[in-house]
Design a protein around this motif. Structure first.
Motif, PDB file in Angstrom:
ATOM      1  N   PHE A   1      66.488 -76.045 144.923  1.00 37.81           N
ATOM      2  CA  PHE A   1      67.527 -76.822 144.150  1.00 37.81           C
ATOM      3  C   PHE A   1      67.628 -76.107 142.829  1.00 37.81           C
ATOM      4  N   GLN A   2      66.836 -75.155 142.556  1.00 38.00           N
ATOM      5  CA  GLN A   2      67.168 -74.425 141.441  1.00 38.00           C
ATOM      6  C   GLN A   2      68.248 -73.541 141.483  1.00 38.00           C
ATOM      7  N   HIS A   3      68.827 -73.465 142.789  1.00 32.06           N
ATOM      8  CA  HIS A   3      69.878 -72.585 142.991  1.00 32.06           C
ATOM      9  C   HIS A   3      71.189 -73.573 143.306  1.00 32.06           C
ATOM     10  N   ALA A   4      71.041 -74.701 142.957  1.00 31.80           N
ATOM     11  CA  ALA A   4      71.829 -75.801 143.125  1.00 31.80           C
ATOM     12  C   ALA A   4      73.548 -75.375 142.573  1.00 31.80           C
ATOM     13  N   ALA A   5      73.201 -74.762 141.225  1.00 35.46           N
ATOM     14  CA  ALA A   5      74.422 -74.740 140.593  1.00 35.46           C
ATOM     15  C   ALA A   5      75.334 -73.540 141.297  1.00 35.46           C
ATOM     16  N   GLN A   6      74.742 -72.953 142.029  1.00 35.14           N
ATOM     17  CA  GLN A   6      75.589 -71.854 143.000  1.00 35.14           C
ATOM     18  C   GLN A   6      76.527 -72.528 144.024  1.00 35.14           C
ATOM     19  N   PHE A   7      76.271 -73.785 144.309  1.00 33.82           N
ATOM     20  CA  PHE A   7      77.045 -74.513 145.080  1.00 33.82           C
ATOM     21  C   PHE A   7      78.204 -75.277 144.600  1.00 33.82           C
ATOM     22  N   THR A   8      78.473 -75.273 143.359  1.00 32.14           N
ATOM     23  CA  THR A   8      79.555 -75.981 142.618  1.00 32.14           C
ATOM     24  C   THR A   8      80.697 -74.846 142.679  1.00 32.14           C
ATOM     25  N   GLU A   9      81.964 -75.328 142.969  1.00 29.49           N
ATOM     26  CA  GLU A   9      83.067 -74.470 142.786  1.00 29.49           C
ATOM     27  C   GLU A   9      83.243 -73.457 141.780  1.00 29.49           C
ATOM     28  N   VAL A  10      83.576 -72.296 141.920  1.00 30.35           N
ATOM     29  CA  VAL A  10      83.821 -71.465 140.791  1.00 30.35           C
ATOM     30  C   VAL A  10      85.140 -71.892 140.143  1.00 30.35           C
ATOM     31  N   GLN A  11      85.105 -71.438 139.022  1.00 31.29           N
ATOM     32  CA  GLN A  11      86.354 -71.813 138.022  1.00 31.29           C
ATOM     33  C   GLN A  11      87.194 -70.597 137.823  1.00 31.29           C
ATOM     34  N   ALA A  12      88.400 -70.888 138.564  1.00 26.47           N
ATOM     35  CA  ALA A  12      89.281 -69.698 138.332  1.00 26.47           C
ATOM     36  C   ALA A  12      89.746 -69.046 136.792  1.00 26.47           C
ATOM     37  N   SER A  13      89.279 -70.119 135.782  1.00 23.04           N
ATOM     38  CA  SER A  13      89.581 -69.464 134.432  1.00 23.04           C
ATOM     39  C   SER A  13      88.125 -68.769 134.121  1.00 23.04           C
ATOM     40  N   ASP A  14      87.204 -68.809 134.816  1.00 23.49           N
ATOM     41  CA  ASP A  14      85.862 -68.083 134.358  1.00 23.49           C
ATOM     42  C   ASP A  14      86.391 -66.407 134.266  1.00 23.49           C
ATOM     43  N   PRO A  15      86.454 -65.838 133.307  1.00 24.34           N
ATOM     44  CA  PRO A  15      86.786 -64.240 133.110  1.00 24.34           C
ATOM     45  C   PRO A  15      86.340 -63.533 134.261  1.00 24.34           C
ATOM     46  N   ARG A  16      84.988 -63.802 134.469  1.00 29.04           N
ATOM     47  CA  ARG A  16      84.410 -63.034 135.439  1.00 29.04           C
ATOM     48  C   ARG A  16      85.101 -62.963 136.806  1.00 29.04           C
ATOM     49  N   ILE A  17      85.255 -64.360 137.154  1.00 28.04           N
ATOM     50  CA  ILE A  17      86.234 -64.828 138.512  1.00 28.04           C
ATOM     51  C   ILE A  17      87.373 -63.962 138.335  1.00 28.04           C
ATOM     52  N   ALA A  18      88.081 -64.209 137.034  1.00 26.02           N
ATOM     53  CA  ALA A  18      89.382 -63.669 137.130  1.00 26.02           C
ATOM     54  C   ALA A  18      89.445 -62.143 137.443  1.00 26.02           C
ATOM     55  N   LYS A  19      88.428 -61.574 137.041  1.00 25.77           N
ATOM     56  CA  LYS A  19      88.111 -60.038 137.010  1.00 25.77           C
ATOM     57  C   LYS A  19      88.103 -59.579 138.598  1.00 25.77           C
ATOM     58  N   ILE A  20      87.491 -60.492 139.465  1.00 27.03           N
ATOM     59  CA  ILE A  20      87.106 -60.119 140.662  1.00 27.03           C
ATOM     60  C   ILE A  20      88.529 -60.579 141.502  1.00 27.03           C
TER      61      ILE A  20
ATOM     62  N   VAL B   1      76.107 -67.749 145.578  1.00 29.60           N
ATOM     63  CA  VAL B   1      76.792 -68.316 146.822  1.00 29.60           C
ATOM     64  C   VAL B   1      78.199 -68.727 146.659  1.00 29.60           C
ATOM     65  N   ASN B   2      78.211 -69.466 145.456  1.00 28.19           N
ATOM     66  CA  ASN B   2      79.783 -69.670 145.232  1.00 28.19           C
ATOM     67  C   ASN B   2      80.875 -68.890 144.977  1.00 28.19           C
ATOM     68  N   VAL B   3      80.366 -67.677 144.381  1.00 28.49           N
ATOM     69  CA  VAL B   3      81.355 -66.285 144.190  1.00 28.49           C
ATOM     70  C   VAL B   3      81.623 -65.681 145.675  1.00 28.49           C
ATOM     71  N   LEU B   4      80.632 -65.946 146.549  1.00 29.48           N
ATOM     72  CA  LEU B   4      80.649 -65.177 147.909  1.00 29.48           C
ATOM     73  C   LEU B   4      81.729 -66.096 148.462  1.00 29.48           C
ATOM     74  N   ARG B   5      81.748 -67.421 148.447  1.00 30.21           N
ATOM     75  CA  ARG B   5      82.587 -68.296 149.092  1.00 30.21           C
ATOM     76  C   ARG B   5      84.244 -68.036 148.554  1.00 30.21           C
ATOM     77  N   TYR B   6      83.916 -67.859 147.117  1.00 32.99           N
ATOM     78  CA  TYR B   6      85.478 -67.636 146.624  1.00 32.99           C
ATOM     79  C   TYR B   6      85.950 -66.267 147.021  1.00 32.99           C
ATOM     80  N   ILE B   7      85.165 -65.245 147.322  1.00 35.29           N
ATOM     81  CA  ILE B   7      85.547 -63.669 147.958  1.00 35.29           C
ATOM     82  C   ILE B   7      86.089 -63.923 149.404  1.00 35.29           C
TER      83      ILE B   7
END
Ligand code: FMN
Ligand code: FES
Lengths: 172, 560
Positions: A5-24, A54-60
């Motif tokens: 469960f410690q990794h649960a945060a990874q299962f929420t959707e990434v935010q497109a506004s997150d600059p890190r996601i924007a870079k990817i 995991v959520n970043v992988l899903r996004y990619i």
């Protein structure tokens, strides 16, 4: 790879506004969403996040139209990619042939005795992670150890363990 | 870009050099960098400024000078004097003594700790016996400046090829030269180029294999870091000859500096029109993209590497079809090793006859070796093919340190084998090493002395292959695991004669039934150590002893 469960945060959707996601996202567009750019994108993501959530992988996968199973397959095939967050400090002991001949194993044995960690493990306080590498190309300086991106040439077990002790002490 | 402009750039760079009294080359190869070369570079630049010599003396970072063990290295170009183990704190003294007072800093002279007093490094045994073709610029030029490369005849071969040779002539010259692939197997480069050339396709690719997965090898890395334009020039010539417009340089992720320098080189070459559209005002277009490996030994295998460039898991596939027929994206693809490409420009610039004058008739040219392990001068060397192993290890390598006794030299990494003392006089070329049960491999040369246990060495390499097996075919996946299990048992002192028999029965099966070179060659270290060091196996099994004192398990006696 098991998740707690410690990794649960990874299962929420990434935010497109997150600059890190924007870079990817920008990099994906630069590669014109070509599926064969997957590994390049994973390199970038790991550089940004330090590991591959995991959520970043899903996004990619979504952006490149590659099913999650295939993304996961690629990530787990290559040693470079990690699904787990890295410890604060990293210690990489080279176990390539030159370093093996010059006694890399005695460094690993020493660290196991002293800190109870083997390659792939982190110290209980999550401060230091130990990894092994298959030749760092510094064979002329064997045995080589990399501590937080700094190469320690002709390393001795005592020297490395003192340096780790230092990191553990300094960080706590 | 045309010949005139190329000459202009070269002349301008040479004029700049001629106007100087000296050039100080600070080795910025990976080895020296990790022993503090950047600080030395800064300190030297500062000292030169403070001495008011900056108009007369240029301080530049260069690629690997070879004597990695003695780093950081600093070379005074005018006198060819190399200083070793230069701490940043001593830069001022070198500038003062060497550049101002024109005397030597004796205690820092290269190999002075073993009694050398030579002023010119070329007189040192370490350099004297070497012949540099691939490494001719390494340690001489600034790898981040294209002008420096051009001043050293860079891109001249490409100009000559594009403006005065047909594609057939290029391939003919290469075939004539007898250059063999330096990635390990030694396949004739000219034949491979011809195969790719002959396939008709709207698109073809050129791939440079810079995966260098053999642990204990750093030749390709040094070339990429020290002279990246040479690779680009070789790839462009290949592109022209086989009819490809796109190249990929696949470099292992563990080599960030090589990746950076290659990317800088690509940018510079594009800017000058040496890559891109209408190169040298001809119809030839060629681009190179870098692809970064992600840590998998099997990706050095050509079909796995291609899968990896396509963004997939790096698993090999059966050949034929060979990449020459159906490679990247199903198109004809030429794939060569870094060192192979590094040979291309010299061969075409100076001709096949010149190339054949070096080395042996069947293995012409030179070979770069990475010397490592229990040897005095660890580092990077280049020797003509056919030199004996003894000359390489003792004349150039300086022998075994600490008064220990030589036991074996390991070539070819996890796919190769060991060469024991009685064969030290073997002439090193492709065929003779195979005859001894080893292979040339890519150039890793690891020396072991009496403190290495050969059973443990076999176990070590088998473990490597087991870990790196991609898992696609069963003979390799299960076979390497079983071999490793049996070897571990012997190392632990629990082995029986039956285990030894089983090992010998299983090894040929794994060799013959595996899908790719990884599994096909995985038993080699085991077979070769059994061939030469059977007594050590027996000592573990029968006497329950590890003669070298490496295997330290309770059931073994006689352990130190
Ligand atoms: C398991 C395995 C690993 C390999 N690793 C490399 C490597 O790291 N570098 C390389 O150039 N060739 C490697 N090869 C050989 C390549 O498949 C290929 O033959 C070579 O790149 C061809 O180049 P060449 O003809 O110039 O030698 C490997 C082969 C196998 C089976
Ligand atoms: S074997 Fe350790 S750096 Fe090459």
């Amino acid at each position: 790879m098991s998740f707690t469960f410690q990794h649960a945060a990874q299962f929420t959707e990434v935010q497109a506004s997150d600059p890190r996601i924007a870079k990817i996202g920008a990099a994906i567009r630069q590669y014109q969403r070509r599926q064969d750019s997957l590994i390049q994108i994973l390199h970038l993501a790991q550089e940004i996040f330090g590991y591959l959530p995991v959520n970043v992988l899903r996004y990619i996968g979504r952006e490149l139209k590659i099913p999650p199973s295939r993304v996961y397959g690629v990530v787990t095939f290559y040693h470079f990619f990690s699904l787990k967050p890295k410890a604060e400090h990293s210690v990489v002991v080279c176990t390539g042939t030159a370093c093996y001949v010059k006694g890399a194993q005695s460094i690993l044995d020493h660290l196991e005795r002293k800190f109870g960690i083997r390659p792939g493990m982190v110290t209980p306080d999550n401060k230091v992670g130990l990894e092994q590498a298959r030749c760092l190309g510094a064979c002329g300086l064997a045995p080589a150890v990399v501590i937080d991106d700094k190469v320690v040439a002709k390393a001795t077990p005592e020297e490395i363990s003192a340096m780790i002790q230092n990191k553990v002490g300094a960080a706590s | 870009m045309n010949l005139e402009k190329l000459n202009e750039i070269a002349q301008a760079a040479r004029r700049k050099r001629a106007g100087l009294k000296n050039k100080v080359c600070v080795c910025a190869g990976a080895g020296c960098l990790s022993s503090g070369a950047l600080e030395v570079l800064d300190a030297t630049q500062k000292a030169v400024r403070e001495a008011g010599l900056e108009k007369d003396v240029q301080v530049v970072p260069v690629g690997c000078m070879g004597a990695c063990n003695q780093g950081p290295l600093v070379k005074m170009e005018a006198e060819d004097t190399v200083y070793q183990k230069v701490a940043a704190g001593r830069a001022g003294q070198i500038v003062e003594k060497h550049l101002r007072n024109r005397s030597l800093v004796d205690d820092l002279l290269l190999f002075s700790d073993s009694g050398a007093k030579e002023k010119a490094s070329r007189e040192l045994p370490f350099y004297k016996r070497q012949v540099k073709v691939v490494l001719e610029n390494c340690g001489e030029i600034n790898p981040e400046e294209i002008e420096d490369y051009i001043a050293h005849d860079g891109y001249r071969a490409l100009e000559k090829v594009l403006t005065s040779m047909s594609r057939e002539e290029v391939i003919g010259e290469l075939k004539e030269s007898g250059l063999r692939g330096r990635g390990g197997a030694g396949f004739p480069a000219g034949l491979k180029w011809e195969m790719v050339y002959k396939y008709v396709s709207d698109e073809k690719y050129v791939i440079c294999n810079g995966d260098e997965g053999d642990p204990g090898a750093f030749m390709d890395r040094s070339v990429l870091e020290g002279d990246p334009h040479r690779i680009l020039e070789g790839m462009a010539i290949a592109g022209y000859a086989v009819g490809a417009n796109k190249g990929y340089a696949y470099v292992r992720g563990e080599y960030p500096l090589a990746i950076k320098r290659l990317e800088i080189a690509i940018k510079q070459a594009k800017k000058l029109g040496l890559l891109g559209q209408r190169i040298f005002e001809t119809d030839f277009n060629f681009d190179v993209e870098v692809r970064i490996g992600a840590g998998a030994f099997v990706c050095g295998e050509e079909t796995a590497l291609i899968a990896s460039i396509e963004g997939k898991r790096g698993v090999p596939r059966p050949r034929p079809p060979y990449p020459a027929e159906s490679g990247l994206r199903g198109k004809p693809t030429l794939i060569n090793n870094v060192e192979t490409f590094a040979n291309i420009a010299p061969v075409l610039r100076r001709g096949a006859d010149w190339f054949k004058s070096i080395g042996t008739p069947k293995s012409p040219g030179t070979k770069v070796f990475a010397l490592a392990g229990k040897i005095a001068n660890t580092g990077l060397i280049e020797v003509p093919m056919g030199m004996t192993l003894r000359e390489i290890l003792f004349d150039i390598g300086g022998g075994i340190p600490g008064g220990k006794r030589f036991k074996a030299a390991q070539t070819g990494g996890p796919s190769g084998g060991c060469i024991p003392e009685q064969h030290l006089d073997v002439r090193v070329d492709y065929e003779s090493l195979v005859g001894l049960g080893s292979i040339m491999g890519s150039g890793g040369l690891i020396v072991m002395d009496e403190s290495s246990c050969m059973v443990d060495v076999a176990r070590y390499f088998t473990e490597f292959c087991m870990d790196e097996s991609c898992g696609k075919c069963i003979p390799c996946r299960v076979g390497t695991t079983q071999l490793h299990h049996l070897l571990s048992k012997i190392c632990n002192g629990q082995g029986t004669m039956q285990d030894l028999e089983l090992l010998e029965e299983l090894a040929p099966y794994v060799k013959e039934a595996s899908l790719c070179g990884l599994g096909q060659n995985a038993p080699n270290p085991l077979i070769s150590t059994l061939r030469y060091f059977r007594d050590e196996y027996l000592a573990h099994i029968v006497d329950k002893k590890c003669p070298a004192g490496v295997c330290k398990t309770a059931s073994l006696t006689g352990v130190r």
